[in-house]
Every structure is written in C-alpha cells, then in structure tokens.
Motif scaffolding. Sequence first.
Motif, PDB file in Angstrom:
ATOM      1  N   GLU A  29     -67.506 -41.189  82.503  1.00 51.46           N
ATOM      2  CA  GLU A  29     -66.707 -41.003  83.702  1.00 51.46           C
ATOM      3  C   GLU A  29     -65.546 -41.978  83.671  1.00 51.46           C
ATOM      4  OE1 GLU A  29     -68.654 -41.081  87.374  1.00 51.46           O
ATOM      5  OE2 GLU A  29     -69.924 -39.368  86.948  1.00 51.46           O
ATOM      6  N   PRO A  30     -64.377 -41.598  84.234  1.00 48.65           N
ATOM      7  CA  PRO A  30     -63.276 -42.529  84.282  1.00 48.65           C
ATOM      8  C   PRO A  30     -63.635 -43.735  85.126  1.00 48.65           C
ATOM      9  CG  PRO A  30     -62.742 -40.481  85.420  1.00 48.65           C
ATOM     10  CD  PRO A  30     -64.094 -40.315  84.839  1.00 48.65           C
ATOM     11  N   GLU A  31     -62.968 -44.816  84.853  1.00 53.29           N
ATOM     12  CA  GLU A  31     -63.222 -46.051  85.568  1.00 53.29           C
ATOM     13  C   GLU A  31     -63.045 -45.833  87.063  1.00 53.29           C
ATOM     14  OE1 GLU A  31     -61.087 -50.435  85.891  1.00 53.29           O
ATOM     15  OE2 GLU A  31     -60.551 -49.040  84.314  1.00 53.29           O
ATOM     16  N   ALA A  55     -63.567 -36.660  76.971  1.00 53.40           N
ATOM     17  CA  ALA A  55     -63.302 -35.229  76.797  1.00 53.40           C
ATOM     18  C   ALA A  55     -64.405 -34.357  77.370  1.00 53.40           C
ATOM     19  CB  ALA A  55     -63.098 -34.924  75.313  1.00 53.40           C
ATOM     20  N   ASP A  56     -65.625 -34.903  77.473  1.00 52.25           N
ATOM     21  CA  ASP A  56     -66.743 -34.096  77.974  1.00 52.25           C
ATOM     22  C   ASP A  56     -66.887 -34.164  79.488  1.00 52.25           C
ATOM     23  OD1 ASP A  56     -67.442 -36.743  77.943  1.00 52.25           O
ATOM     24  OD2 ASP A  56     -69.542 -36.387  77.426  1.00 52.25           O
ATOM     25  N   LEU A  57     -65.981 -34.864  80.149  1.00 47.69           N
ATOM     26  CA  LEU A  57     -66.049 -34.975  81.611  1.00 47.69           C
ATOM     27  C   LEU A  57     -65.588 -33.678  82.268  1.00 47.69           C
ATOM     28  CD1 LEU A  57     -66.319 -36.733  84.245  1.00 47.69           C
ATOM     29  CD2 LEU A  57     -63.895 -37.269  83.939  1.00 47.69           C
ATOM     30  N   ASP A  58     -66.354 -33.183  83.218  1.00 50.44           N
ATOM     31  CA  ASP A  58     -65.933 -32.044  84.034  1.00 50.44           C
ATOM     32  C   ASP A  58     -65.030 -32.600  85.132  1.00 50.44           C
ATOM     33  OD1 ASP A  58     -65.601 -29.940  85.777  1.00 50.44           O
ATOM     34  OD2 ASP A  58     -67.687 -29.302  85.710  1.00 50.44           O
ATOM     35  N   LEU A  59     -63.742 -32.634  84.836  1.00 51.28           N
ATOM     36  CA  LEU A  59     -62.799 -33.314  85.729  1.00 51.28           C
ATOM     37  C   LEU A  59     -62.698 -32.617  87.082  1.00 51.28           C
ATOM     38  CD1 LEU A  59     -60.825 -35.633  86.047  1.00 51.28           C
ATOM     39  CD2 LEU A  59     -59.033 -34.184  85.039  1.00 51.28           C
ATOM     40  N   ASN A  60     -62.811 -31.306  87.098  1.00 50.14           N
ATOM     41  CA  ASN A  60     -62.736 -30.591  88.365  1.00 50.14           C
ATOM     42  C   ASN A  60     -63.885 -30.984  89.290  1.00 50.14           C
ATOM     43  OD1 ASN A  60     -61.377 -28.477  89.965  1.00 50.14           O
ATOM     44  ND2 ASN A  60     -63.317 -27.381  89.727  1.00 50.14           N
ATOM     45  N   SER A  61     -65.100 -31.042  88.736  1.00 48.56           N
ATOM     46  CA  SER A  61     -66.260 -31.449  89.541  1.00 48.56           C
ATOM     47  C   SER A  61     -66.171 -32.910  89.951  1.00 48.56           C
ATOM     48  CB  SER A  61     -67.554 -31.206  88.754  1.00 48.56           C
ATOM     49  OG  SER A  61     -67.740 -29.834  88.507  1.00 48.56           O
ATOM     50  N   ALA A  64     -54.980 -39.240  84.143  1.00 50.24           N
ATOM     51  CA  ALA A  64     -53.773 -38.803  83.432  1.00 50.24           C
ATOM     52  C   ALA A  64     -53.184 -39.936  82.595  1.00 50.24           C
ATOM     53  CB  ALA A  64     -52.737 -38.276  84.423  1.00 50.24           C
ATOM     54  N   GLU A  65     -53.253 -41.164  83.117  1.00 58.19           N
ATOM     55  CA  GLU A  65     -52.695 -42.318  82.411  1.00 58.19           C
ATOM     56  C   GLU A  65     -53.561 -42.744  81.231  1.00 58.19           C
ATOM     57  OE1 GLU A  65     -52.451 -45.288  85.394  1.00 58.19           O
ATOM     58  OE2 GLU A  65     -50.848 -44.287  86.514  1.00 58.19           O
ATOM     59  N   ARG A  66     -54.889 -42.665  81.416  1.00 58.24           N
ATOM     60  CA  ARG A  66     -55.801 -43.286  80.450  1.00 58.24           C
ATOM     61  C   ARG A  66     -56.411 -42.322  79.438  1.00 58.24           C
ATOM     62  NH1 ARG A  66     -58.257 -48.085  82.595  1.00 58.24           N
ATOM     63  NH2 ARG A  66     -56.689 -49.160  83.855  1.00 58.24           N
ATOM     64  N   CYS A  67     -56.544 -41.059  79.782  1.00 54.66           N
ATOM     65  CA  CYS A  67     -57.331 -40.132  78.954  1.00 54.66           C
ATOM     66  C   CYS A  67     -56.450 -39.003  78.433  1.00 54.66           C
ATOM     67  CB  CYS A  67     -58.500 -39.571  79.761  1.00 54.66           C
ATOM     68  SG  CYS A  67     -59.631 -38.579  78.776  1.00 54.66           S
ATOM     69  N   ARG A  68     -56.036 -39.118  77.187  1.00 53.13           N
ATOM     70  CA  ARG A  68     -55.124 -38.134  76.606  1.00 53.13           C
ATOM     71  C   ARG A  68     -55.727 -36.726  76.580  1.00 53.13           C
ATOM     72  NH1 ARG A  68     -50.727 -38.783  73.341  1.00 53.13           N
ATOM     73  NH2 ARG A  68     -51.172 -41.009  73.153  1.00 53.13           N
TER      74      ARG A  68
END
Length: 280
Positions: A3-5, A25-31, A49-53
């Motif tokens: 998960e992002p910080e 990359a495996d994070l379900d960002l929408n959820s 957006a800043e940290r995870c290409r």
Amino acid sequence: MAEPETILSAPEQGASSPPPAVDAADLDLNSYSARYSGLAKIRRLKLVAERCRSLREEAYRLLLEEYKTGLDTNGYREVCEEAAKAFPSVSPDEAWISRTETAAAELQHKLEAELTGFRSSLDSKAILRGTLALGDFFLRRGELYQAQRHYLRARDYTSTPADAVLVYLNVIKMGMWSEEYNLVFNYIAKAEGSVEAADMAEEASKVAITSGLALLSARNYAKAAKKFISAVGSFPSDFDDLLAPEDVALFVGILSLASFNRGELRDLVVRLGVADLAAP
C-alpha cells in the motif's frame, strides 16, 4: 499487498533528495482510494502519482475524476498540467471548468446572501449554520485559508458543546491540512474538554484520532499510540475525509511496536483482540 505510504501532506519542501519511488503495481488503487473522500482522497492519489510509476496513469485518472465531483477548478487545472508532463494527451476540460466557475460563483452569492439575512435576524443558530456552510464551500473550492477563516468565525455563534465540537473539529482538520500544529493542539485541547463535559462518544473518537495524528507529527509515538488505541472499534462513520479505519489499525500496530514493551503489547492484544486491529 503493498500500500502507498499513509501520509496527510506532501513531503517537506527543501529536502536534500527526492522521495523514494514505490513499487505497488499489485495495489487495487480504485479500492484503496475509495476508503477516502475529499482532500484525504486527493492527497493520497497525488502521492501515488508522484511515487509509483506503474500506477501513475491510473492515479491521475482517478484524481481528475475526483476533482470533477467538486468545485476546485484551480486544483483540477494544476493536476492536468502535472499529468500532461507524463501523458501529453491529457488536457483540461475547459467546458467543465467554465460551468463549474459559474456554478461556484452563483453558490457563493447565494450563501453570502443567506448569511447576511441570518445576521439581520440575529439568529445565532442560523448564523452558525451559514458560516459553516461558507467554510465548507471554500473547502470544496480548494481555498483552505478562506475555509479556516469561516470556521474560526463560527466559534462566536456556538451555544452547545455539540456546536463547539463541530467547529473545533473543522478548525483542527484545516490546521492538519495546512500543517499549523500549534493551532491544532490548541483546538484539540478545547475539543477534549467539550466532549468530556457532554459525554459525546463519536465526537470523542474523532478528537482522539486527530490528537493521535498531531502527536504523531510531533514524534510523540507512545502518546499517539494510546490515542489511536482509544479509537479502535469506534471509528466514526463520517471521518473518511481525514483517515480510514485501516489507517488507525496500522498506526496502532506500528506505534505500539515502537513504543511499548513486550508485556504492554501482550496486554494490548488481549484487550483489543487481533481481529479488532485488523478490522475496517
């Protein structure tokens, strides 16, 4: 799953090196982002957006969608400009901006006219509602300074502990977003006194959570852990504009490990239960 910080604001300015990239990359960002609303959602998506290409394109897409549910046209345009640096096909929806600017001007005029009428009638309850409504309006516009001004003005029209706590929590949240922690600690003390006097359980949980965040910012980890622990199992249903229940569970786990000895940790697990720490 990574998960992002968990963070409330952008990294400190003037840092000697750029923030590290995150592979999620495996994070379900929408959820993940659906846990939050308002500024909490926007700032977390900006961080991704800043940290995870690998998630940058999706983060910008969700950010622009979120902005278009509100009134912050300046914030929307700024994100479009940032996104276009990585994805040149991104461009602002000028028609939406124009419609939203018109709607925002009309709403501001309506709210200001209503507040003028409330003041003429000397109805303190109505003045409180009208002042808070304008604060909420400026928050939706992304104008945090103006929002805070109106929330602070609302103090003069509170007549019950519940009114006072509502105002204090708005001031505290604006202070959090603006990183004005002296103001935050001052209003947390006021709010704690009010919720204790009036026995307001849900509001007490909100105050404990904001107090935990403020103590965390001051690196007072043991006290922050205790504040978050007091909110486990009683997370307010309408506080996703600041934190999600999962954040509180994460803070409890990490801060407890950093602050408590083995015996204290064992007592904590017995008292709260492992399931409570993991539950949303």
